[in-house]
Scaffold this active site. Structure first.
Site, PDB file in Angstrom:
ATOM      1  N   GLU A 247       0.972  -1.136  -0.050  1.00 53.84           N
ATOM      2  CA  GLU A 247       0.063  -0.063   0.083  1.00 53.84           C
ATOM      3  C   GLU A 247       0.803   1.109   0.060  1.00 53.84           C
ATOM      4  O   GLU A 247       1.771   1.480   0.996  1.00 53.84           O
ATOM      5  CB  GLU A 247      -0.871  -0.085   1.072  1.00 53.84           C
ATOM      6  CG  GLU A 247      -2.303   0.978   0.937  1.00 53.84           C
ATOM      7  CD  GLU A 247      -1.945   2.179   1.480  1.00 53.84           C
ATOM      8  OE1 GLU A 247      -1.658   3.068   0.533  1.00 53.84           O
ATOM      9  OE2 GLU A 247      -1.896   2.547   2.572  1.00 53.84           O
ATOM     10  N   CYS A 281      -2.968   8.725   3.342  1.00 55.30           N
ATOM     11  CA  CYS A 281      -2.370   8.172   1.905  1.00 55.30           C
ATOM     12  C   CYS A 281      -3.740   8.485   1.089  1.00 55.30           C
ATOM     13  O   CYS A 281      -3.335   8.553  -0.295  1.00 55.30           O
ATOM     14  CB  CYS A 281      -2.298   6.716   1.783  1.00 55.30           C
ATOM     15  SG  CYS A 281      -0.858   6.325   2.792  1.00 55.30           S
TER      16      CYS A 281
END
Length: 512
Positions: A247, A281
């Site tokens: 990720e 993010c």
């Protein structure tokens, strides 16, 4: 995140790192860096512990997780103290993003893991359904290495750890070197819940320790962090022929349609951009607003941004920048944007009234795609706005990036919003909210392009911590299994006739 400095140590003595507060610049603590030998020993311990942990009925693993949730609720103030001390984020963000999210995740998998990992029957096709029956069993991979980041140091350690443990694996967790104690507290929670020794271990260190973990004999790596480091992790996992989930970074776009409810869209732009000091993010890093409503939208965004309170004591909305290196990136991107013609309407500098690493919540307009603030991940409390003629131009520009984590669309027509969101080349899309897919445990989460590899969360994410093993059983106990040999002209011609019948005729295709 904290400020990290390597301490001088005599030759032959373990390396030590010191971390200091980004709020006060004062020293917090120091710790030793785990070596490759330490990591390999942890893997050996985990390998032995996995045999008994993986053999437990899932109901017993679930009971441990339920007790861990209780321990988290009891120790929530300690967790928030650690997180705020190491990151400088607002205390309510620590409660919302770290404690609330972790409690939700733990409850979700305690409730659903048994159902998600239950053996699944396969419906076979054609003639095969009369001859065989099949099911898939989900077996733990073994030892999982989790490398977690600094922007959500507790929740992003808890989430993959919980999934790996519920799947029957043992875990070695390596938190970021700048938020080591927030990550390590995950072990305290599970120890309080009675987790057996060796099932979860924590190794503290920097990139050297992380590299040792990826090079060890673990069976999977779960990594959350930068694109550059993610590439190295992916290469190491490929060399060891083990799976990984990566990720990585994001550059999420927000599209404000001509019919958007501007009050809520403006609040969403500020929240999506400034949440967690911009260190998110899936944070909003680019805002594309249709020109016909741009003036009013920008006015509202500026008003909302200027109303934000920044501080380190009492009640405040936006905390410090978590890491000194991130402050350098934010300032570099802002200067590049200004040099190329962008204009600051709010903020745009370090906060002169606060000691420590504080960057003012910022609104910047007249941005273009040749600016670093639009092309690269800034990870700061900045609302960067671009005017577009219509929604299709916004979609085209939103997809003009090497990232693809998430994105969001704002419109009064939710069906149209969903259609527009589906055109984004991203891992997920949201309508009339910032990208919050990670906060929906049922949904698979992951990025496209340089934003990541594989997916976590939900049923699929949990099963990704397993080997899906199909078991195929002959219905007649092998009594009617075809004899392979000898090959003859008759057997060849018989097989060919059957082939042509099954896929060369209408009745055959129906049977097949």
């Amino acid at each position: 995140m904290a400020i990290v400095k390597e301490l001088e140590t005599p030759e032959g003595v373990r390396r030590k790192l010191e971390i200091s507060s980004t709020q006060t610049l004062e020293r917090i603590a120091e710790f030793e860096v785990a070596t490759a030998e330490d990591v390999n020993h942890a893997v050996e311990v985990a390998r032995k512990a996995q045999e008994s942990w993986g053999a437990l009925p899932i109901a017993q693993r679930t009971a441990v997780l339920q007790r861990a949730l209780g321990a988290l609720l009891e120790k929530q103030e300690e967790v928030m103290d650690l997180v705020v001390g190491e990151t400088g984020k607002a205390r309510q963000e620590a409660l919302m993003m770290e404690i609330w999210a972790a409690a939700d995740v733990m409850h979700f998998y305690a409730k659903n893991a048994a159902r998600f990992l239950k053996p699944e029957s396969l419906k076979l096709h054609g003639i095969m359904r009369f001859l065989k029956k099949a099911h898939v069993e989900y077996h733990p991979l073994g030892v999982v290495g989790v490398i977690s980041p600094w922007n959500g140091p507790f929740i992003l350690s808890v989430n993959p750890t919980v999934q790996a443990l519920m799947a029957g694996n043992t875990v070695i967790l390596k938190p970021s070197e700048v938020t080591p104690f927030s990550g390590r507290f995950v072990l305290d929670i599970f120890q309080a819940a009675g987790l057996p020794e060796g099932v979860l271990q924590v190794v503290l260190g920097d990139g050297e320790t992380g590299a040792a973990l990826t090079a060890s004999s673990v069976d999977k790596i779960s990594f959350t962090g930068s694109v550059a480091t993610g590439r190295r992790v992916g290469v190491a996992c490929a060399e060891n022929l083990i799976p990984c989930s990566l990720e990585l970074g994001g550059k999420d776009a927000m599209i404000v349609c001509a019919d958007a409810e501007l009050e809520f869209a403006a609040a969403g732009a500020v929240g999506g951009s400034c949440l967690n000091s911009g260190h998110y993010c899936c944070g909003t890093e680019r805002v594309y607003v249709v020109d016909s409503i741009a003036d009013e939208f920008i006015e509202r965004v500026v008003e909302n941004t200027k109303a934000l309170r920044q501080g380190k004591e009492g009640e405040y909305d936006v905390g410090s920048v978590f890491w000194d290196k991130q402050m350098s990136i934010i300032e570099s991107h802002m200067q590049d944007a200004l040099d190329k013609g962008a204009k600051v309407l709010a903020g745009g500098r370090r906060n002169p009234n606060l000691e420590g690493l504080y960057y003012e919540p910022t609104v910047i307009v007249d941005c273009t795609h040749d600016m670093d603030i639009i092309a690269e991940e800034t990870f700061g409390p900045i609302v960067a706005i671009i005017r577009v003629k219509d929604e299709q131009e916004a979609i085209r520009m939103a997809n003009d990036t090497r990232f693809g984590l998430g994105g969001n669309v704002w419109t009064k027509d939710s069906r149209r919003g969903a259609r527009l969101a589906a055109q984004l080349k991203t891992g997920s899309g949201c309508v009339n909210d910032m990208t919050m897919t990670f906060g929906v445990p049922e949904a698979p989460f992951g990025g496209r392009k340089e934003s990541g590899v594989s997916q976590v969360n939900g049923k699929k994410g949990l099963q990704n911590y397993c080997h899906a093993m199909p078991i195929i059983v002959d219905r007649l106990g092998g009594r009617q299994a075809p004899k392979m040999y000898p090959y003859t002209k008759e057997s060849f011609e018989g097989m060919q006739k059957t082939l042509n019948f099954l896929w060369g005729t209408r009745i055959g295709r129906w049977l097949a």
